[in-house]
Design a protein around this motif. Structure first.
Motif, mmCIF file in Angstrom:
data_model
loop_
_atom_site.group_PDB
_atom_site.id
_atom_site.type_symbol
_atom_site.label_atom_id
_atom_site.label_comp_id
_atom_site.label_asym_id
_atom_site.label_seq_id
_atom_site.Cartn_x
_atom_site.Cartn_y
_atom_site.Cartn_z
ATOM 1 N N THR A 124 9.512 7.128 -6.381
ATOM 2 C CA THR A 124 9.990 7.575 -5.067
ATOM 3 C C THR A 124 8.866 7.859 -4.070
ATOM 4 O O THR A 124 9.083 8.549 -3.082
ATOM 5 C CB THR A 124 10.854 8.831 -5.231
ATOM 6 O OG1 THR A 124 10.084 9.843 -5.907
ATOM 7 C CG2 THR A 124 12.106 8.537 -6.043
ATOM 8 N N ASP A 125 7.668 7.342 -4.342
ATOM 9 C CA ASP A 125 6.573 7.420 -3.374
ATOM 10 C C ASP A 125 5.601 6.289 -3.670
ATOM 11 O O ASP A 125 5.624 5.714 -4.766
ATOM 12 C CB ASP A 125 5.885 8.789 -3.422
ATOM 13 C CG ASP A 125 5.299 9.109 -4.780
ATOM 14 O OD1 ASP A 125 4.311 8.450 -5.170
ATOM 15 O OD2 ASP A 125 5.833 9.998 -5.472
ATOM 16 N N PRO A 126 4.753 5.921 -2.702
ATOM 17 C CA PRO A 126 3.849 4.779 -2.903
ATOM 18 C C PRO A 126 2.921 4.917 -4.107
ATOM 19 O O PRO A 126 2.669 3.933 -4.806
ATOM 20 C CB PRO A 126 3.063 4.731 -1.591
ATOM 21 C CG PRO A 126 4.003 5.287 -0.572
ATOM 22 C CD PRO A 126 4.727 6.402 -1.299
ATOM 23 N N LEU A 127 2.389 6.120 -4.364
ATOM 24 C CA LEU A 127 1.473 6.282 -5.486
ATOM 25 C C LEU A 127 2.160 5.966 -6.804
ATOM 26 O O LEU A 127 1.626 5.221 -7.639
ATOM 27 C CB LEU A 127 0.918 7.716 -5.504
ATOM 28 C CG LEU A 127 0.035 8.060 -6.706
ATOM 29 C CD1 LEU A 127 -1.175 7.146 -6.780
ATOM 30 C CD2 LEU A 127 -0.401 9.522 -6.641
ATOM 31 N N ASN A 128 3.349 6.515 -7.023
ATOM 32 C CA ASN A 128 4.052 6.242 -8.264
ATOM 33 C C ASN A 128 4.499 4.791 -8.350
ATOM 34 O O ASN A 128 4.557 4.212 -9.437
ATOM 35 C CB ASN A 128 5.247 7.187 -8.402
ATOM 36 C CG ASN A 128 4.846 8.534 -8.962
ATOM 37 O OD1 ASN A 128 4.562 8.673 -10.140
ATOM 38 N ND2 ASN A 128 4.798 9.543 -8.096
ATOM 39 N N CYS A 129 4.800 4.195 -7.215
ATOM 40 C CA CYS A 129 5.124 2.778 -7.188
ATOM 41 C C CYS A 129 3.937 1.945 -7.667
ATOM 42 O O CYS A 129 4.090 1.026 -8.486
ATOM 43 C CB CYS A 129 5.536 2.368 -5.782
ATOM 44 S SG CYS A 129 5.799 0.599 -5.564
ATOM 45 N N LEU A 130 2.738 2.274 -7.192
ATOM 46 C CA LEU A 130 1.530 1.559 -7.588
ATOM 47 C C LEU A 130 1.266 1.734 -9.075
ATOM 48 O O LEU A 130 0.958 0.759 -9.786
ATOM 49 C CB LEU A 130 0.345 2.061 -6.762
ATOM 50 C CG LEU A 130 -1.029 1.493 -7.112
ATOM 51 C CD1 LEU A 130 -1.048 -0.026 -6.989
ATOM 52 C CD2 LEU A 130 -2.098 2.128 -6.213
ATOM 53 N N LEU A 131 1.390 2.970 -9.572
ATOM 54 C CA LEU A 131 1.165 3.215 -10.992
ATOM 55 C C LEU A 131 2.166 2.441 -11.847
ATOM 56 O O LEU A 131 1.794 1.832 -12.857
ATOM 57 C CB LEU A 131 1.255 4.710 -11.285
ATOM 58 C CG LEU A 131 0.124 5.578 -10.720
ATOM 59 C CD1 LEU A 131 0.427 7.053 -10.940
ATOM 60 C CD2 LEU A 131 -1.215 5.216 -11.345
ATOM 61 N N ASP A 158 -4.745 3.759 -14.192
ATOM 62 C CA ASP A 158 -4.888 4.877 -13.259
ATOM 63 C C ASP A 158 -6.185 4.778 -12.462
ATOM 64 O O ASP A 158 -6.205 4.990 -11.245
ATOM 65 C CB ASP A 158 -4.875 6.212 -14.014
ATOM 66 C CG ASP A 158 -3.579 6.447 -14.760
ATOM 67 O OD1 ASP A 158 -2.644 5.635 -14.610
ATOM 68 O OD2 ASP A 158 -3.510 7.441 -15.502
ATOM 69 N N ARG A 159 -7.260 4.473 -13.151
ATOM 70 C CA ARG A 159 -8.561 4.426 -12.472
ATOM 71 C C ARG A 159 -8.591 3.313 -11.425
ATOM 72 O O ARG A 159 -9.168 3.473 -10.344
ATOM 73 C CB ARG A 159 -9.677 4.217 -13.504
ATOM 74 C CG ARG A 159 -11.077 4.428 -12.961
ATOM 75 C CD ARG A 159 -12.105 4.376 -14.086
ATOM 76 N NE ARG A 159 -13.446 4.644 -13.581
ATOM 77 C CZ ARG A 159 -14.235 3.719 -13.035
ATOM 78 N NH1 ARG A 159 -13.806 2.480 -12.940
ATOM 79 N NH2 ARG A 159 -15.438 4.024 -12.612
ATOM 80 N N LEU A 160 -7.955 2.179 -11.740
ATOM 81 C CA LEU A 160 -7.890 1.101 -10.757
ATOM 82 C C LEU A 160 -7.083 1.528 -9.538
ATOM 83 O O LEU A 160 -7.467 1.260 -8.391
ATOM 84 C CB LEU A 160 -7.271 -0.144 -11.395
ATOM 85 C CG LEU A 160 -7.047 -1.336 -10.450
ATOM 86 C CD1 LEU A 160 -8.359 -1.796 -9.826
ATOM 87 C CD2 LEU A 160 -6.362 -2.477 -11.193
ATOM 88 N N ALA A 213 -4.746 -9.251 -7.194
ATOM 89 C CA ALA A 213 -6.136 -9.714 -7.113
ATOM 90 C C ALA A 213 -7.078 -8.671 -7.707
ATOM 91 O O ALA A 213 -8.019 -9.011 -8.446
ATOM 92 C CB ALA A 213 -6.501 -10.011 -5.661
ATOM 93 N N ALA A 214 -6.838 -7.393 -7.404
ATOM 94 C CA ALA A 214 -7.688 -6.321 -7.940
ATOM 95 C C ALA A 214 -7.514 -6.198 -9.450
ATOM 96 O O ALA A 214 -8.487 -5.971 -10.186
ATOM 97 C CB ALA A 214 -7.358 -4.999 -7.259
ATOM 98 N N TRP A 215 -6.281 -6.351 -9.931
ATOM 99 C CA TRP A 215 -6.012 -6.267 -11.375
ATOM 100 C C TRP A 215 -6.737 -7.391 -12.106
ATOM 101 O O TRP A 215 -7.382 -7.159 -13.138
ATOM 102 C CB TRP A 215 -4.509 -6.334 -11.618
ATOM 103 C CG TRP A 215 -4.112 -6.496 -13.048
ATOM 104 C CD1 TRP A 215 -3.644 -7.637 -13.653
ATOM 105 C CD2 TRP A 215 -4.141 -5.493 -14.082
ATOM 106 N NE1 TRP A 215 -3.385 -7.396 -14.977
ATOM 107 C CE2 TRP A 215 -3.682 -6.099 -15.267
ATOM 108 C CE3 TRP A 215 -4.513 -4.151 -14.101
ATOM 109 C CZ2 TRP A 215 -3.583 -5.403 -16.471
ATOM 110 C CZ3 TRP A 215 -4.416 -3.455 -15.303
ATOM 111 C CH2 TRP A 215 -3.952 -4.072 -16.467
#
Length: 342
Positions: free
Chosen positions: A198-205, A256-258, A293-295
């Motif tokens: 429900t937020d961008p950070l958790n979406c990214l994780l 997480d670190r990425l 790309a970063a992954w």
């Protein structure tokens, strides 16, 4: 020696993949020209919604032992294709027997969670070394708290207790996320939430964990272990318990670190996400392209591996640990040692 091959990620809807000799031809009506990739350089195809592979390409991948995964736009695993089962069936028999034996199961479960907590501490301590003041104090305090959580594992007598320790440690770790994000006030850290994020950070994780799951499950299948029979997570239909188990030690440093690096370098902003009607968040097409790309680049990074005594690319770490787990299950080693970094 295992050659470090590439994973092909295809996310643009309307793209078709076709077999062209010993290559895969990538076609999209809006991108004219011939786009060919040699199959010999690919070990995995990851396809997002709206991407269509032909039957002959899928059969060739199955014959070659090249796995194919289908994911949703948020990175959730939907389906996979693998060829004939690899490995010795005696290994899978040993795995099933160990999973049914508390004396064999519990030490493996403890090692998996201990590896995760140890590596989470390293994320905190590495960030603390690069900062000062209140932020440094808070990060070090949380790292010390996780050290005490590690001690609780020494007296755990059931998987429920082990999962309880993991849950408490995860709560402590994510409570320190605002200090890991530093002065980047564009991001809100409100603890871990999922299904849906429900937020961008958790979406990214969640998206990065989806990428990690694909990599780990592929490694288990390559070694010949059963991804659905685990030692920590409950065995349920359709749930790759062992893949979820082995993911734990990799989450802090590889995912997480990425995420934190991309945020703190402002390679991503909240504008790379979109809010859905159900209040969930997902990456935009451009945001997903940036993360993929970063992954892929992060998979080339070398990490120290204490048991091997050498550096190992991140892309090969799941395969290395799957092989070490297989050795333990066969009785070649006394205990399973998770991958940790000091």
């Amino acid at each position: 020696m295992t050659e470090l091959l590439n994973t092909l990620y295809v996310q643009t809807p309307g793209t078709s993949l076709r077999l062209d000799g010993d290559t895969v031809r990538i076609y999209h009506p809006d991108q004219p020209g011939r786009h060919l990739l040699p199959l010999v350089r690919l070990d995995h195809l990851v396809l997002f919604s709206g991407v269509t592979p032909t039957d002959d390409l899928l059969l060739r991948c199955a014959d070659d032992g090249r796995s194919v995964s289908w994911l949703t736009g948020s990175g959730r695993f939907r389906a996979g294709l693998v060829g004939p089962t690899h490995g010795n069936p005696l290994l899978r028999q040993a795995q099933h027997r160990a999973a049914d034996s508390p004396e064999r199961q519990l030490p493996i479960a403890v090692a998996l969670v201990a590896g995760k907590i140890h590596n989470a501490r390293q994320v905190l301590l590495r960030t603390a070394r690069d900062t000062s003041g209140h932020r440094q104090t808070a990060l070090r305090a949380t790292a010390e708290l996780l050290a005490r959580r590690l001690e609780l594992l020494t007296t755990a007598t059931s998987t429920n207790e082990i999962l309880g320790v993991e849950g408490i440690a995860a709560r402590d770790y994510f409570a320190a996320m605002p200090y890991l994000l530093g002065d980047n006030n564009d991001w809100k850290a409100s603890g871990r939430n999922k299904r849906p994020p429900t937020d961008p950070l958790n979406c990214l994780l969640s998206f990065l964990y989806g990428m990690l799951r694909v990599a780990v499950q592929g490694a288990l299948e390559q070694v010949g272990l059963d991804p659905y029979i685990g030692f920590l997570h409950a065995v349920r239909p359709g749930k790759p318990a062992l893949a979820l188990d082995l993911m734990e030690e990799f989450r802090p440093l590889l995912a997480d670190r990425l995420a934190l690096t991309m945020i703190n370098r402002r390679e991503l902003t909240p504008t790379d996400f979109e809010e859905l009607p159900n209040k969930a968040y997902r990456l935009t097409d451009n945001g997903r392209k940036t993360v993929l790309a970063a992954w892929q680049q992060s998979r080339q990074r070398d990490w120290p591996h204490a048991q091997l005594g050498r550096q190992v690319p991140a892309a090969l770490l799941p395969l290395v640990q799957a092989r070490l787990l297989a050795r333990h299950l066969r009785g070649d080693t006394v205990a399973y040692q998770p991958w940790t970094v000091n």
